[in-house]
Design a protein around this motif. Sequence first.
Motif, PDB file in Angstrom:
ATOM      1  N   SER A 211     -14.382   2.685  15.065  1.00 52.23           N
ATOM      2  CA  SER A 211     -13.434   3.368  14.175  1.00 52.23           C
ATOM      3  C   SER A 211     -12.086   2.659  14.171  1.00 52.23           C
ATOM      4  O   SER A 211     -11.402   2.601  13.142  1.00 52.23           O
TER       5      SER A 211
ATOM      6  N   GLN B 290     -12.472  -0.188  11.832  1.00 48.69           N
ATOM      7  CA  GLN B 290     -12.471   0.298  10.462  1.00 48.69           C
ATOM      8  C   GLN B 290     -11.065   0.635   9.972  1.00 48.69           C
ATOM      9  O   GLN B 290     -10.663   0.258   8.869  1.00 48.69           O
ATOM     10  N   LEU B 291     -10.309   1.338  10.792  1.00 53.56           N
ATOM     11  CA  LEU B 291      -8.951   1.720  10.409  1.00 53.56           C
ATOM     12  C   LEU B 291      -8.057   0.488  10.280  1.00 53.56           C
ATOM     13  O   LEU B 291      -7.233   0.399   9.359  1.00 53.56           O
TER      14      LEU B 291
ATOM     15  N   ASN C 119      -9.016  -2.500   9.480  1.00 57.55           N
ATOM     16  CA  ASN C 119      -9.419  -3.250   8.287  1.00 57.55           C
ATOM     17  C   ASN C 119      -8.862  -2.634   7.015  1.00 57.55           C
ATOM     18  O   ASN C 119      -8.559  -3.339   6.051  1.00 57.55           O
ATOM     19  N   LYS C 120      -8.716  -1.325   6.996  1.00 54.05           N
ATOM     20  CA  LYS C 120      -8.210  -0.644   5.806  1.00 54.05           C
ATOM     21  C   LYS C 120      -6.737  -0.948   5.541  1.00 54.05           C
ATOM     22  O   LYS C 120      -6.230  -0.696   4.448  1.00 54.05           O
ATOM     23  N   LEU C 121      -6.047  -1.478   6.564  1.00 53.73           N
ATOM     24  CA  LEU C 121      -4.637  -1.832   6.381  1.00 53.73           C
ATOM     25  C   LEU C 121      -4.457  -3.181   5.699  1.00 53.73           C
ATOM     26  O   LEU C 121      -3.391  -3.469   5.173  1.00 53.73           O
TER      27      LEU C 121
ATOM     28  N   LEU D  83      -5.414  -5.193   2.788  1.00 55.00           N
ATOM     29  CA  LEU D  83      -6.041  -5.048   1.474  1.00 55.00           C
ATOM     30  C   LEU D  83      -6.677  -6.341   0.979  1.00 55.00           C
ATOM     31  O   LEU D  83      -7.535  -6.325   0.101  1.00 55.00           O
TER      32      LEU D  83
ATOM     33  N   MET E 246     -13.543  -5.272   2.507  1.00 57.67           N
ATOM     34  CA  MET E 246     -13.607  -3.866   2.882  1.00 57.67           C
ATOM     35  C   MET E 246     -15.044  -3.461   3.210  1.00 57.67           C
ATOM     36  O   MET E 246     -15.990  -3.887   2.549  1.00 57.67           O
TER      37      MET E 246
ATOM     38  N   ASP F  94     -17.509  -0.349   3.330  1.00 56.28           N
ATOM     39  CA  ASP F  94     -17.645   1.048   2.928  1.00 56.28           C
ATOM     40  C   ASP F  94     -18.451   1.815   3.974  1.00 56.28           C
ATOM     41  O   ASP F  94     -19.030   1.243   4.902  1.00 56.28           O
ATOM     42  N   THR F  95     -18.494   3.120   3.824  1.00 57.50           N
ATOM     43  CA  THR F  95     -19.116   3.976   4.832  1.00 57.50           C
ATOM     44  C   THR F  95     -20.602   3.688   4.995  1.00 57.50           C
ATOM     45  O   THR F  95     -21.121   3.654   6.113  1.00 57.50           O
TER      46      THR F  95
ATOM     47  N   GLU G  99     -13.185   8.460  12.686  1.00 56.76           N
ATOM     48  CA  GLU G  99     -11.994   7.781  12.163  1.00 56.76           C
ATOM     49  C   GLU G  99     -10.802   8.740  12.119  1.00 56.76           C
ATOM     50  O   GLU G  99      -9.669   8.361  12.461  1.00 56.76           O
TER      51      GLU G  99
END
Length: 311
Positions: A128, A131-132, A134-136, A138, A142, A144-145, A168
């Motif tokens: 998690s 994942q978090l 990576n979301k920063l 852009l 990415m 996805d779930t 997450e």
Amino acid sequence: MAKTFLCFPRHRVVARLNFGETPFDVLNDFLINLNNINKDYLDGLPKWSGTFKQKRLVEYIFLITQQLKLDPSVGYHAIELLQRFMVKHVADALAKIPIQSVAINESKRYGDLIFNNLKDTFPLILFSCVQLANKLFLHCHMIDTSTAVQFLYSLGLSVSKQTLLESELMVFKGVEYRLNVLNSLTYVEVILEVLGHNEPSVPVEHLYRLCHYVLQFVTLEQTAIYDSLLRSVCQCLSPSREQRENFVTVTEDRMLRGVCVIAVATYILCFKRWKQVVGELSHITGITRRNITEFALVIVAHITGTSSSAV
């Protein structure tokens, strides 16, 4: 070589920064801000700082980012998020443990009880954090779930999308909704940018490539490297507990690590420029030449396998 570097995919290691394009006044303000953040961080280090940056945990994070073809910066960011989350989680858990419940089994410490409760969910917590992180970024690939769930299944973890999202959210809350932490790679990049501005003849683009590998090595082998540095500083083979506790501010100093990673890369790539670059790095950051040199040479010794337990 004593150790083998984990290799990120080659297209992920190329210089993604456009060196020389940032106005120097903006760059200077950014460096000052990074230095202030670093000082504030070191002044308020919580208990257990660095505890969750052991080699195995760092290696797992690096391997996950490699397998998912994520930018290396995601891995370094995830390491910081995991550290912050776990320190807060352990502190909160300790505060909730009644004294009488611990007395039931005096052979276990508070920490043992907490980690036993975490052992089943920890792999998901670690993922998690990736994942978090990576979301920063852009510009990164990415995940996805659905892809994340499939990836975890390939590792032997069977979780639902709902469970993944809840994990997450738990980490997100645990770091108090502050994901934009700074990591060692950020310091390397900014210092390199300033170095290139001050000394245009220094091949910062080539150094940047090599810095990725050096920083990765230092991050993986930090326990052994910092232990050697501590023994060198203390001039003794067995530093006291107090000396080790006081040394945590050195192990968590991102500015020092970033500077010494660049110094090591320079030592390897263009040794003739070594003294010049070390002097400029000292001028940029205020860290003494002696401290940069001593730490950098300890890292070089570990890279080449010539480090010794002798002082």
